[in-house]
Write a protein that holds these residues in place. Structure first.
Motif, PDB file in Angstrom:
ATOM      1  N   VAL A  71      30.586 -10.396 -11.347  1.00 47.57           N
ATOM      2  CA  VAL A  71      31.554 -11.175 -10.577  1.00 47.57           C
ATOM      3  C   VAL A  71      30.986 -11.417  -9.177  1.00 47.57           C
ATOM      4  N   THR A  72      31.587 -12.379  -8.470  1.00 47.33           N
ATOM      5  CA  THR A  72      31.110 -12.738  -7.135  1.00 47.33           C
ATOM      6  C   THR A  72      31.947 -12.043  -6.068  1.00 47.33           C
ATOM      7  N   ASN A  73      31.557 -12.251  -4.811  1.00 41.76           N
ATOM      8  CA  ASN A  73      32.174 -11.537  -3.696  1.00 41.76           C
ATOM      9  C   ASN A  73      32.438 -12.531  -2.563  1.00 41.76           C
ATOM     10  N   SER A  74      33.602 -12.458  -1.964  1.00 46.08           N
ATOM     11  CA  SER A  74      33.969 -13.437  -0.933  1.00 46.08           C
ATOM     12  C   SER A  74      33.299 -13.164   0.412  1.00 46.08           C
ATOM     13  N   ASP A  75      32.871 -11.934   0.639  1.00 48.64           N
ATOM     14  CA  ASP A  75      32.361 -11.560   1.961  1.00 48.64           C
ATOM     15  C   ASP A  75      30.848 -11.346   2.010  1.00 48.64           C
ATOM     16  N   HIS A  76      30.275 -10.921   0.896  1.00 46.80           N
ATOM     17  CA  HIS A  76      28.879 -10.489   0.931  1.00 46.80           C
ATOM     18  C   HIS A  76      28.054 -11.149  -0.176  1.00 46.80           C
ATOM     19  N   ALA A  77      26.794 -11.447   0.136  1.00 48.45           N
ATOM     20  CA  ALA A  77      25.836 -11.826  -0.902  1.00 48.45           C
ATOM     21  C   ALA A  77      25.438 -10.560  -1.666  1.00 48.45           C
ATOM     22  N   ARG A  78      25.022 -10.748  -2.899  1.00 49.28           N
ATOM     23  CA  ARG A  78      24.601  -9.615  -3.737  1.00 49.28           C
ATOM     24  C   ARG A  78      23.295  -9.981  -4.431  1.00 49.28           C
ATOM     25  N   SER A 116      21.211 -22.408  -1.198  1.00 52.63           N
ATOM     26  CA  SER A 116      20.968 -23.353  -0.112  1.00 52.63           C
ATOM     27  C   SER A 116      22.203 -24.138   0.309  1.00 52.63           C
ATOM     28  N   CYS A 117      23.220 -24.190  -0.573  1.00 52.23           N
ATOM     29  CA  CYS A 117      24.340 -25.095  -0.276  1.00 52.23           C
ATOM     30  C   CYS A 117      25.720 -24.447  -0.238  1.00 52.23           C
ATOM     31  N   TRP A 118      25.832 -23.159  -0.589  1.00 51.58           N
ATOM     32  CA  TRP A 118      27.165 -22.550  -0.689  1.00 51.58           C
ATOM     33  C   TRP A 118      27.950 -22.635   0.620  1.00 51.58           C
ATOM     34  N   SER A 119      27.255 -22.513   1.756  1.00 50.22           N
ATOM     35  CA  SER A 119      27.953 -22.491   3.043  1.00 50.22           C
ATOM     36  C   SER A 119      28.539 -23.847   3.409  1.00 50.22           C
ATOM     37  N   ASN A 120      28.138 -24.907   2.688  1.00 52.85           N
ATOM     38  CA  ASN A 120      28.679 -26.243   2.955  1.00 52.85           C
ATOM     39  C   ASN A 120      30.003 -26.497   2.246  1.00 52.85           C
ATOM     40  N   PHE A 121      30.353 -25.603   1.302  1.00 53.37           N
ATOM     41  CA  PHE A 121      31.556 -25.827   0.497  1.00 53.37           C
ATOM     42  C   PHE A 121      32.804 -25.323   1.223  1.00 53.37           C
ATOM     43  N   GLN A 122      33.822 -26.165   1.307  1.00 50.91           N
ATOM     44  CA  GLN A 122      35.118 -25.720   1.828  1.00 50.91           C
ATOM     45  C   GLN A 122      35.886 -24.949   0.756  1.00 50.91           C
ATOM     46  N   SER A 123      35.663 -25.326  -0.483  1.00 48.53           N
ATOM     47  CA  SER A 123      36.263 -24.633  -1.626  1.00 48.53           C
ATOM     48  C   SER A 123      35.249 -24.670  -2.762  1.00 48.53           C
ATOM     49  N   VAL A 124      35.547 -23.963  -3.850  1.00 45.48           N
ATOM     50  CA  VAL A 124      34.618 -23.899  -4.978  1.00 45.48           C
ATOM     51  C   VAL A 124      34.580 -25.250  -5.688  1.00 45.48           C
ATOM     52  N   PRO A 125      33.406 -25.852  -5.863  1.00 45.73           N
ATOM     53  CA  PRO A 125      33.319 -27.126  -6.585  1.00 45.73           C
ATOM     54  C   PRO A 125      33.841 -26.986  -8.012  1.00 45.73           C
ATOM     55  N   PRO A 179      27.845 -15.401  -1.120  1.00 40.99           N
ATOM     56  CA  PRO A 179      29.300 -15.235  -0.991  1.00 40.99           C
ATOM     57  C   PRO A 179      30.023 -16.435  -1.601  1.00 40.99           C
ATOM     58  N   CYS A 180      31.183 -16.171  -2.178  1.00 41.02           N
ATOM     59  CA  CYS A 180      31.978 -17.227  -2.808  1.00 41.02           C
ATOM     60  C   CYS A 180      33.398 -17.157  -2.263  1.00 41.02           C
ATOM     61  N   SER A 181      33.922 -18.281  -1.814  1.00 40.13           N
ATOM     62  CA  SER A 181      35.232 -18.281  -1.159  1.00 40.13           C
ATOM     63  C   SER A 181      36.371 -17.916  -2.100  1.00 40.13           C
ATOM     64  N   PRO A 197      36.316 -15.953  -5.464  1.00 43.37           N
ATOM     65  CA  PRO A 197      35.626 -15.252  -6.555  1.00 43.37           C
ATOM     66  C   PRO A 197      36.450 -15.101  -7.829  1.00 43.37           C
ATOM     67  N   SER A 198      37.759 -15.243  -7.729  1.00 44.19           N
ATOM     68  CA  SER A 198      38.595 -15.126  -8.939  1.00 44.19           C
ATOM     69  C   SER A 198      38.432 -16.324  -9.878  1.00 44.19           C
ATOM     70  N   LEU A 199      37.770 -17.385  -9.400  1.00 43.11           N
ATOM     71  CA  LEU A 199      37.595 -18.596 -10.212  1.00 43.11           C
ATOM     72  C   LEU A 199      36.196 -18.709 -10.810  1.00 43.11           C
ATOM     73  N   THR A 200      35.267 -17.912 -10.312  1.00 42.96           N
ATOM     74  CA  THR A 200      33.860 -18.083 -10.673  1.00 42.96           C
ATOM     75  C   THR A 200      33.302 -16.845 -11.361  1.00 42.96           C
ATOM     76  N   LEU A 201      32.088 -16.991 -11.875  1.00 46.36           N
ATOM     77  CA  LEU A 201      31.356 -15.852 -12.410  1.00 46.36           C
ATOM     78  C   LEU A 201      29.891 -15.962 -11.998  1.00 46.36           C
ATOM     79  N   GLY A 202      29.288 -14.800 -11.724  1.00 53.56           N
ATOM     80  CA  GLY A 202      27.852 -14.775 -11.482  1.00 53.56           C
ATOM     81  C   GLY A 202      27.091 -14.811 -12.786  1.00 53.56           C
ATOM     82  N   ILE A 203      27.575 -14.040 -13.767  1.00 54.55           N
ATOM     83  CA  ILE A 203      27.052 -14.066 -15.140  1.00 54.55           C
ATOM     84  C   ILE A 203      28.234 -13.872 -16.074  1.00 54.55           C
TER      85      ILE A 203
END
Length: 342
Positions: free
Chosen positions: A274-281, A7-16, A202-204, A206-212
């Motif tokens: 891992v996450t993806n900068s362009d697409h939801a998974r 619900s909130c990812w699109s509000n982020f300018q960068s990864v919290p 999508p994550c702006s 992805p090299s900083l985050t993990l999905g699992i």
């Protein structure tokens, strides 16, 4: 309700900051080339004269990778597409509806949560939302599932039935490959299936985050339905290798219970998302597992004086509780269940 990342990812300018993993845990370069050596097994060949060959391929894959993919598995393409679309719809429902599903209570039989059940105490959050509920035995759980989308219960119920059949086929092939009698797993050893639907927006960065994070599964085998976006990685020989999202295939991986029952012949492999900068998974993992009170131990047919049991017997619910206490430390999960050495 904690704010769902959906619900909130699109509000982020960068990864919290509370989603950024420490340097030693970050995925870094997520563009790992796909590894073509992870076997893709055509299950239709098991109906022909190639059954022995298919069994050999499955056992070899389970020993070398702990992972393989299956095609021509008997589940229709339309059913796979329809079910994946329903899963995606759940995460697109209005926040007011998702709030009714939201819970961090581990005992709630059907729930949606963000990151993990341990959201309040974890140091870093996962970039994912999760819908989780049991789906076998079907008549015990189906009435507790989400009411919306309106097709959810019927669609996922029919799909769960097909996954149960597929799981039985695969376990019978594995059992045969281990030298166990046919139907060895057609009982309480496969008495439960837990569904875990992950949605990774999508994550702006992805090299900083993990999905699992890196882990092995506690159950017998996992049957994974993926969409067309890749993100699954397997840890082998000190390196991460990417698993391709092959259309209309299921990814199968070995869990701890199968490693124990096989007396270490088959290995549960560590993996992550891992996450993806362009697409939801979106992925749906069906965890085929023993019933809570089922006794698990190395199969007697493959142990003897020359090959003594390397694990002791236990009830699955005891292992499951221990697993989630030690989840982040895959090296120590099995140590408590090793048989005493003479």
């Amino acid at each position: 309700m904690e704010k769902l990342i959906t619900s909130c990812w699109s509000n982020f300018q960068s990864v919290p900051e509370d989603y950024i993993f420490p340097p030693e845990s970050r995925p870094g370069n997520i563009r790992i080339p796909f590894n073509s050596s992870i076997p893709v097994i055509d299950l239709s060949e098991a109906q022909k004269d190639d059954r022995t060959n298919i069994i050999h391929k499955i056992i070899k894959a389970a020993q070398e990778f702990g992972f393989f993919q299956v095609i021509n598995h008997g589940v229709s393409v339309n059913q796979m597409k329809e079910t994946m679309n329903v899963f995606k719809e759940v995460f697109q429902m209005p926040d007011e509806y998702k709030q009714n599903l939201f819970s961090n209570d581990p005992s709630k039989p059907c729930k949606m949560f963000t990151s993990s059940i341990n959201y309040d105490t974890e140091k870093v959050h996962l970039w994912r939302d999760n819908l989780r509920h049991h789906c076998y035995p079907l008549e015990k759980w189906q009435h507790l599932w989400p009411e919306n989308p309106t097709t959810y219960r019927e669609c996922v119920g029919d799909f769960s039935t097909e996954v149960k059949k597929l799981g039985s086929r695969i376990m019978n092939l594995i059992g045969e490959g281990l030298g166990l009698k046919y139907g060895y797993f057609d009982n309480d050893l496969t008495g439960s299936i837990l569904l875990s639907v992950n949605h990774y927006p999508p994550c702006s960065e992805p090299s900083l985050t993990l999905g699992i994070t890196k882990h092995s599964d506690p159950n017998l085998i996992t049957i994974l339905l993926q969409d067309d976006v890749s993100g699954l990685q397997v840890f082998k020989d000190g390196e991460w290798i990417a698993v391709e999202a092959i259309p209309h295939a299921f990814v199968i991986n070995v869990g701890y219970q199968l490693q124990i029952i096989s007396n270490g012949k088959l290995k549960s492999a560590e993996h992550r998302a891992v996450t993806n900068s362009d697409h939801a998974r979106t992925t749906a993992a069906f965890f085929v597992a023993p019933s809570d009170d089922c006794k698990v131990e190395p199969a007697q047919a493959i142990t003897d004086e020359q090959n003594p049991p390397i694990f002791k017997s236990f009830k699955y619910k005891e292992f499951n509780s221990h697993y989630f206490n030690k989840y982040a430390d895959t090296d120590v999960v099995l140590k408590s269940y090793e048989a005493p050495k003479n």
